[in-house]
Design a protein around this motif. Sequence first.
Motif, PDB file in Angstrom:
ATOM      1  N   LEU A  11       0.942  -1.332  -0.178  1.00 54.24           N
ATOM      2  CA  LEU A  11       0.055  -0.027   0.039  1.00 54.24           C
ATOM      3  C   LEU A  11       0.845   1.261   0.054  1.00 54.24           C
ATOM      4  O   LEU A  11       0.479   2.254  -0.601  1.00 54.24           O
ATOM      5  CB  LEU A  11      -0.930  -0.045   1.010  1.00 54.24           C
ATOM      6  CG  LEU A  11      -2.051  -1.070   1.264  1.00 54.24           C
ATOM      7  CD1 LEU A  11      -2.725  -1.268   2.499  1.00 54.24           C
ATOM      8  CD2 LEU A  11      -3.149  -0.702   0.130  1.00 54.24           C
ATOM      9  N   VAL A  12       1.929   1.084   0.795  1.00 56.68           N
ATOM     10  CA  VAL A  12       2.920   2.508   0.744  1.00 56.68           C
ATOM     11  C   VAL A  12       3.725   2.658  -0.784  1.00 56.68           C
ATOM     12  O   VAL A  12       3.470   3.615  -1.243  1.00 56.68           O
ATOM     13  CB  VAL A  12       4.150   2.188   1.568  1.00 56.68           C
ATOM     14  CG1 VAL A  12       5.221   3.151   1.508  1.00 56.68           C
ATOM     15  CG2 VAL A  12       3.541   2.170   3.206  1.00 56.68           C
ATOM     16  N   GLY A  63       5.005  21.350   0.788  1.00 55.27           N
ATOM     17  CA  GLY A  63       6.165  21.685   1.392  1.00 55.27           C
ATOM     18  C   GLY A  63       6.294  21.014   2.796  1.00 55.27           C
ATOM     19  O   GLY A  63       7.465  21.138   3.262  1.00 55.27           O
ATOM     20  N   LEU A  64       5.569  20.118   3.343  1.00 54.35           N
ATOM     21  CA  LEU A  64       5.842  19.425   4.654  1.00 54.35           C
ATOM     22  C   LEU A  64       6.717  18.465   4.536  1.00 54.35           C
ATOM     23  O   LEU A  64       7.328  17.810   3.424  1.00 54.35           O
ATOM     24  CB  LEU A  64       4.471  18.804   5.007  1.00 54.35           C
ATOM     25  CG  LEU A  64       3.400  19.766   5.113  1.00 54.35           C
ATOM     26  CD1 LEU A  64       2.184  19.027   5.428  1.00 54.35           C
ATOM     27  CD2 LEU A  64       3.467  20.579   6.468  1.00 54.35           C
ATOM     28  N   PRO A  65       7.657  18.259   5.429  1.00 51.34           N
ATOM     29  CA  PRO A  65       8.849  17.441   5.540  1.00 51.34           C
ATOM     30  C   PRO A  65       8.398  15.851   5.901  1.00 51.34           C
ATOM     31  O   PRO A  65       9.322  14.900   5.562  1.00 51.34           O
ATOM     32  CB  PRO A  65       9.598  17.742   6.663  1.00 51.34           C
ATOM     33  CG  PRO A  65       8.767  18.441   7.649  1.00 51.34           C
ATOM     34  CD  PRO A  65       7.599  19.166   6.717  1.00 51.34           C
ATOM     35  N   TYR A  66       7.245  15.520   6.252  1.00 50.22           N
ATOM     36  CA  TYR A  66       6.976  14.454   6.729  1.00 50.22           C
ATOM     37  C   TYR A  66       5.405  13.847   6.278  1.00 50.22           C
ATOM     38  O   TYR A  66       4.715  14.905   6.212  1.00 50.22           O
ATOM     39  CB  TYR A  66       6.959  14.065   8.204  1.00 50.22           C
ATOM     40  CG  TYR A  66       8.326  14.492   9.012  1.00 50.22           C
ATOM     41  CD1 TYR A  66       9.594  13.802   8.543  1.00 50.22           C
ATOM     42  CD2 TYR A  66       8.346  15.724   9.722  1.00 50.22           C
ATOM     43  CE1 TYR A  66      10.676  14.289   9.015  1.00 50.22           C
ATOM     44  CE2 TYR A  66       9.534  15.863  10.121  1.00 50.22           C
ATOM     45  CZ  TYR A  66      10.585  15.345   9.931  1.00 50.22           C
ATOM     46  OH  TYR A  66      11.828  15.631  10.454  1.00 50.22           O
ATOM     47  N   ALA A  67       5.220  12.609   6.158  1.00 47.25           N
ATOM     48  CA  ALA A  67       4.058  11.936   5.620  1.00 47.25           C
ATOM     49  C   ALA A  67       3.705  10.738   6.178  1.00 47.25           C
ATOM     50  O   ALA A  67       4.707   9.954   6.551  1.00 47.25           O
ATOM     51  CB  ALA A  67       3.864  12.042   4.241  1.00 47.25           C
ATOM     52  N   VAL A  68       2.402  10.522   6.616  1.00 43.42           N
ATOM     53  CA  VAL A  68       1.937   9.236   7.110  1.00 43.42           C
ATOM     54  C   VAL A  68       0.818   8.662   6.453  1.00 43.42           C
ATOM     55  O   VAL A  68      -0.159   9.562   6.166  1.00 43.42           O
ATOM     56  CB  VAL A  68       1.651   9.317   8.717  1.00 43.42           C
ATOM     57  CG1 VAL A  68       1.043   7.962   9.373  1.00 43.42           C
ATOM     58  CG2 VAL A  68       2.739   9.711   9.462  1.00 43.42           C
ATOM     59  N   LEU A  69       0.778   7.422   6.061  1.00 39.45           N
ATOM     60  CA  LEU A  69      -0.463   6.790   5.278  1.00 39.45           C
ATOM     61  C   LEU A  69      -1.200   5.912   6.583  1.00 39.45           C
ATOM     62  O   LEU A  69      -0.636   5.088   7.297  1.00 39.45           O
ATOM     63  CB  LEU A  69       0.169   5.689   4.320  1.00 39.45           C
ATOM     64  CG  LEU A  69      -0.750   4.984   3.460  1.00 39.45           C
ATOM     65  CD1 LEU A  69      -1.986   6.146   2.845  1.00 39.45           C
ATOM     66  CD2 LEU A  69      -0.139   3.896   2.554  1.00 39.45           C
ATOM     67  N   LEU A  84      -0.448   2.621  10.664  1.00 43.53           N
ATOM     68  CA  LEU A  84       0.056   3.899  10.302  1.00 43.53           C
ATOM     69  C   LEU A  84       1.639   3.435   9.732  1.00 43.53           C
ATOM     70  O   LEU A  84       2.325   2.886  10.189  1.00 43.53           O
ATOM     71  CB  LEU A  84       0.485   4.621  11.671  1.00 43.53           C
ATOM     72  CG  LEU A  84      -1.005   5.373  12.065  1.00 43.53           C
ATOM     73  CD1 LEU A  84      -0.507   6.071  13.648  1.00 43.53           C
ATOM     74  CD2 LEU A  84      -1.475   6.397  11.442  1.00 43.53           C
ATOM     75  N   LEU A  85       1.481   4.017   8.609  1.00 43.60           N
ATOM     76  CA  LEU A  85       2.892   3.952   7.916  1.00 43.60           C
ATOM     77  C   LEU A  85       3.575   5.120   7.322  1.00 43.60           C
ATOM     78  O   LEU A  85       3.138   5.739   6.371  1.00 43.60           O
ATOM     79  CB  LEU A  85       2.433   2.958   6.442  1.00 43.60           C
ATOM     80  CG  LEU A  85       1.551   1.686   6.819  1.00 43.60           C
ATOM     81  CD1 LEU A  85       1.101   1.301   5.294  1.00 43.60           C
ATOM     82  CD2 LEU A  85       2.082   0.678   7.621  1.00 43.60           C
ATOM     83  N   PRO A  86       4.718   5.181   7.695  1.00 48.04           N
ATOM     84  CA  PRO A  86       5.343   6.371   7.527  1.00 48.04           C
ATOM     85  C   PRO A  86       5.940   6.482   5.978  1.00 48.04           C
ATOM     86  O   PRO A  86       6.323   5.349   5.494  1.00 48.04           O
ATOM     87  CB  PRO A  86       6.846   6.517   8.448  1.00 48.04           C
ATOM     88  CG  PRO A  86       6.626   5.123   8.843  1.00 48.04           C
ATOM     89  CD  PRO A  86       5.571   4.326   8.993  1.00 48.04           C
ATOM     90  N   VAL A  87       5.768   7.507   5.252  1.00 48.13           N
ATOM     91  CA  VAL A  87       6.245   7.431   3.910  1.00 48.13           C
ATOM     92  C   VAL A  87       7.320   8.592   3.808  1.00 48.13           C
ATOM     93  O   VAL A  87       7.082   9.728   4.016  1.00 48.13           O
ATOM     94  CB  VAL A  87       5.075   8.043   3.195  1.00 48.13           C
ATOM     95  CG1 VAL A  87       5.464   8.161   1.365  1.00 48.13           C
ATOM     96  CG2 VAL A  87       3.857   7.029   3.203  1.00 48.13           C
ATOM     97  N   GLU A  88       8.471   8.238   3.275  1.00 47.27           N
ATOM     98  CA  GLU A  88       9.787   9.079   3.399  1.00 47.27           C
ATOM     99  C   GLU A  88       9.637  10.156   2.383  1.00 47.27           C
ATOM    100  O   GLU A  88       9.047   9.894   1.067  1.00 47.27           O
ATOM    101  CB  GLU A  88      11.066   8.354   3.205  1.00 47.27           C
ATOM    102  CG  GLU A  88      12.101   9.147   2.987  1.00 47.27           C
ATOM    103  CD  GLU A  88      13.480   8.218   2.904  1.00 47.27           C
ATOM    104  OE1 GLU A  88      14.450   9.025   2.942  1.00 47.27           O
ATOM    105  OE2 GLU A  88      13.164   7.104   3.023  1.00 47.27           O
TER     106      GLU A  88
END
Length: 305
Positions: free
Chosen positions: A125-126, A141-147, A157-161
């Motif tokens: 899914l990521v 422009g945000l530095p971080y994302a979470v799926l 909760l899946l971090p996306v780089e």
Amino acid sequence: MAISDEQRLFRAERLGSSDATRLMAGDWRALWEEKTGRVEPPCLDFVPRVQIGIATEPLHAAFYTHRTGVACRLAEGTLVHPEFDFIVAHLDFLTWRRPEDEGRSPCDTLVEAKFTAGFKSDPELVQHYHWQIQHQLLVSGLPYAVLSILRPSSYSLLPVERSERDMAKLLDSLHAFWWYVENDIEPPDPEPMAAPAVTGARVLDMSRHNEFAAWGGILAENEPGMRAYRDAENALKALMPADAQVAFLPGTAGEGRANEARGIFLTRSSDGKLALRFGDLPRRHRAKLEPWEPGAVPADSLDEF
């Protein structure tokens, strides 16, 4: 996230994050027909998975906060890229990466909410939503994302780089496609640009791994025996007398075998679960051992008469 008719019209004349997924998949011609007004975008009002996703979106904020202890806020409005006004994004939620930053600084993390009842794993899914989220990071422009993945039976909760290189590739594709829209020239469908592989999502042919192949060969050769073993185990458990704690079958000595033949026994735990064991009957059970007879009445029950 559900959007208003005004926002939908605004986005229809620009490129949003869901468009980014289609672009990188090589679906240019169909998308160009929609952006130039030649065809109407598909109506999603009665697509169950889409409407279930919209209906369950408020749950993501609650689940996120429950999991992390950090507030998750609804993102409002449509964002426009600071340099290119044909590139837009509508975020689902905003939050903070570190709990100690909550309320003390602007939100630094976007949360993309998805509902799925399919069979894709978290890494798959990521990878599937990679370009959509890179597009949102590019615009915001945000530095971080979470799926945020909500399933009927689980929550992930899946971090996306954030990838500057992938965002550069995406931006090039957005510009290239938009040239066809501005000049009203039908584009070709380019080769899809796959999202980078995510750890845990690779599919490997292990035939060149000698040790893996050797053990796999043994399993494959003995698969019929394994099936017979499982069938026999299930059959024995079904035949376990209801009044027995242990059911024992002594081993049979034969030519070429060890003096002490290997027997098997079933045991019943206090919660009723049956377990199959190999070997001689444990010493603690030997004094109580009695032969099974068809229609025999358990010795303990004779006390009732």
